[in-house]
Design an enzyme around this catalytic site. Sequence first.
Site, PDB file in Angstrom:
ATOM      1  N   HIS A 169       4.292   4.981  -9.867  1.00  0.00           N
ATOM      2  CA  HIS A 169       3.799   4.076 -10.886  1.00  0.00           C
ATOM      3  C   HIS A 169       2.581   3.561 -10.825  1.00  0.00           C
ATOM      4  O   HIS A 169       1.925   2.969 -11.736  1.00  0.00           O
ATOM      5  CB  HIS A 169       4.775   2.760 -10.862  1.00  0.00           C
ATOM      6  CG  HIS A 169       4.537   1.805  -9.433  1.00  0.00           C
ATOM      7  ND1 HIS A 169       4.240   0.776  -9.965  1.00  0.00           N
ATOM      8  CD2 HIS A 169       4.993   2.018  -8.193  1.00  0.00           C
ATOM      9  CE1 HIS A 169       4.066   0.058  -8.496  1.00  0.00           C
ATOM     10  NE2 HIS A 169       4.719   0.846  -7.818  1.00  0.00           N
ATOM     11  N   THR A 188      20.131  13.116  -3.413  1.00  0.00           N
ATOM     12  CA  THR A 188      19.654  14.186  -4.469  1.00  0.00           C
ATOM     13  C   THR A 188      18.317  13.805  -5.131  1.00  0.00           C
ATOM     14  O   THR A 188      18.347  12.632  -5.526  1.00  0.00           O
ATOM     15  CB  THR A 188      20.810  13.971  -5.522  1.00  0.00           C
ATOM     16  OG1 THR A 188      21.861  14.319  -4.745  1.00  0.00           O
ATOM     17  CG2 THR A 188      20.614  15.074  -6.561  1.00  0.00           C
ATOM     18  N   CYS A 191       3.322  -7.665  -5.297  1.00  0.00           N
ATOM     19  CA  CYS A 191       4.406  -8.070  -4.273  1.00  0.00           C
ATOM     20  C   CYS A 191       4.515  -9.425  -3.791  1.00  0.00           C
ATOM     21  O   CYS A 191       5.242  -9.758  -3.208  1.00  0.00           O
ATOM     22  CB  CYS A 191       4.646  -6.872  -3.195  1.00  0.00           C
ATOM     23  SG  CYS A 191       3.131  -6.386  -2.551  1.00  0.00           S
TER      24      CYS A 191
HETATM   25  N1  PLP Z   1       0.597   1.050  -0.473  1.00  0.00           N
HETATM   26  C1  PLP Z   1      -0.203   0.451  -1.349  1.00  0.00           C
HETATM   27  C2  PLP Z   1      -1.718   0.434  -0.898  1.00  0.00           C
HETATM   28  C3  PLP Z   1       0.218  -0.171  -2.482  1.00  0.00           C
HETATM   29  O1  PLP Z   1      -0.806  -0.565  -3.236  1.00  0.00           O
HETATM   30  C4  PLP Z   1       1.512  -0.407  -2.652  1.00  0.00           C
HETATM   31  C5  PLP Z   1       2.078  -1.141  -3.896  1.00  0.00           C
HETATM   32  O2  PLP Z   1       1.334  -2.058  -4.495  1.00  0.00           O
HETATM   33  C6  PLP Z   1       2.538   0.399  -1.855  1.00  0.00           C
HETATM   34  C7  PLP Z   1       1.995   0.784  -0.758  1.00  0.00           C
HETATM   35  C8  PLP Z   1       3.838   0.477  -2.147  1.00  0.00           C
HETATM   36  O3  PLP Z   1       4.015   1.253  -3.382  1.00  0.00           O
HETATM   37  P1  PLP Z   1       5.503   1.172  -4.127  1.00  0.00           P
HETATM   38  O4  PLP Z   1       5.326  -0.012  -4.822  1.00  0.00           O
HETATM   39  O5  PLP Z   1       5.796   2.512  -4.975  1.00  0.00           O
HETATM   40  O6  PLP Z   1       6.745   0.953  -3.236  1.00  0.00           O
END
Ligand code: PLP
Length: 397
Positions: A208, A243, A330
């Site tokens: 994404h 899967t 996040c």
């Molecule tokens: N690693 C980094 C540097 C990221 O910026 C992010 C998401 O913001 C992730 C890992 C995690 O990716 P995902 O949202 O696909 O779990």
Amino acid sequence: MNAPVRYLDHNATTPVRPEVLEAMLPYLRGEFGNPNSVYALGQRSRRAVEAARERVAALIGAADAAEIVFTSCGSESDVMAVAGAAWQAFDESKGARKRVVASRIEHDAVRGILRQLYRRGFMVAEIGCDREGVVGAEQAAGALDDSTAVVSVMHANNEVGTLQPIQAIAAAARARGALFHADAVQSAGKIPLDAKAWGVDLLSISGHKINAPKGVGALYVRKGVRLSPTITGHQEKNRRGGTENVASVVGLGAACELARVELERHSARLRTLRDRLEAGVAKIPGVRLNGHRSLRLPHCAHFSFAGLDGHHLVVALDLEGFCVSAGPACSSGASIPSHVLTAMGLEPELASGSLRVSLGWGSCDADVDAFLAALPAAVERLRRLPATARVAARSQS
Ligand code: PLP
């Protein structure tokens, strides 16, 4: 009438490109076969998964498509790499390798698994960074010893965009017999990657962030590297059970192919837009530009404004139709200063007045013009708020 939405938060997520959606649709309709089934319907899905694997391998510079394992997201890839390598090395060394080394500015996916490993008896050593967010290769080498199982340092930081000397750190890890993992979730598709030439053992990407859907990722596992599986099962050559998410894997492959073909032109275009945006923002009094000036991703900019709260600025800009962020998606809304800015030694007042702007496919001159027209007044308004009002509003967020 509502202002048009101007999406300037591509480090948080990106829209699925129409070409990616088109590639996926057959696998959400009639082509629903399980790629592990022997009959033709299943084998057509298998071929689609393998074609996507080739495309991911080509984007990240893997020597062989078989080195790509599909996962459910960047976080899973990170956990699979760090925990899988730590457990495997611990078992193979009969407990002698029980140290894990990582930078202080890793994504929470890595930080979370480090905490889990620590609770289960691993030693965890953290490497700091300088004021521009660069993790020192010599400092990293100094943190390693012969008990080190795995070293994890992100390729590009998701907040300030600074690039890390992962090739040198990978060499230092190899010299100690440890594996090296690079989280390339933010750099894949933005700058060239060369997993093989850099000598990394493990490298994470996420769909994404590169115009594929959410909920799909991949981990590069260099040939010969063995990981203790975090999701057991026979799929992905016993490396990751479950899967395969065929439609999303096909989407990831299509997005990687587009990113590879367009990379040079795309990143030059975004760099020009970003530099213009940054030059405009730099004229606002009391602003600091964060991140290394040259060793960084081309599409993002990070600012700290003295005398205001970054979350309030995000809300003020949202009311005018701009999607930007004060920190990683996040932890949006979290009132503690970002661990990245703290590690960089930013003063708490500057760290809490942060704003991240990240451009992507679809970003255009009009977005930059509109942003530069709106931002100074928004900053000015928030700075006029009495400090007590800022604190009170913040503690309720
Ligand atoms: N690693 C980094 C540097 C990221 O910026 C992010 C998401 O913001 C992730 C890992 C995690 O990716 P995902 O949202 O696909 O779990």
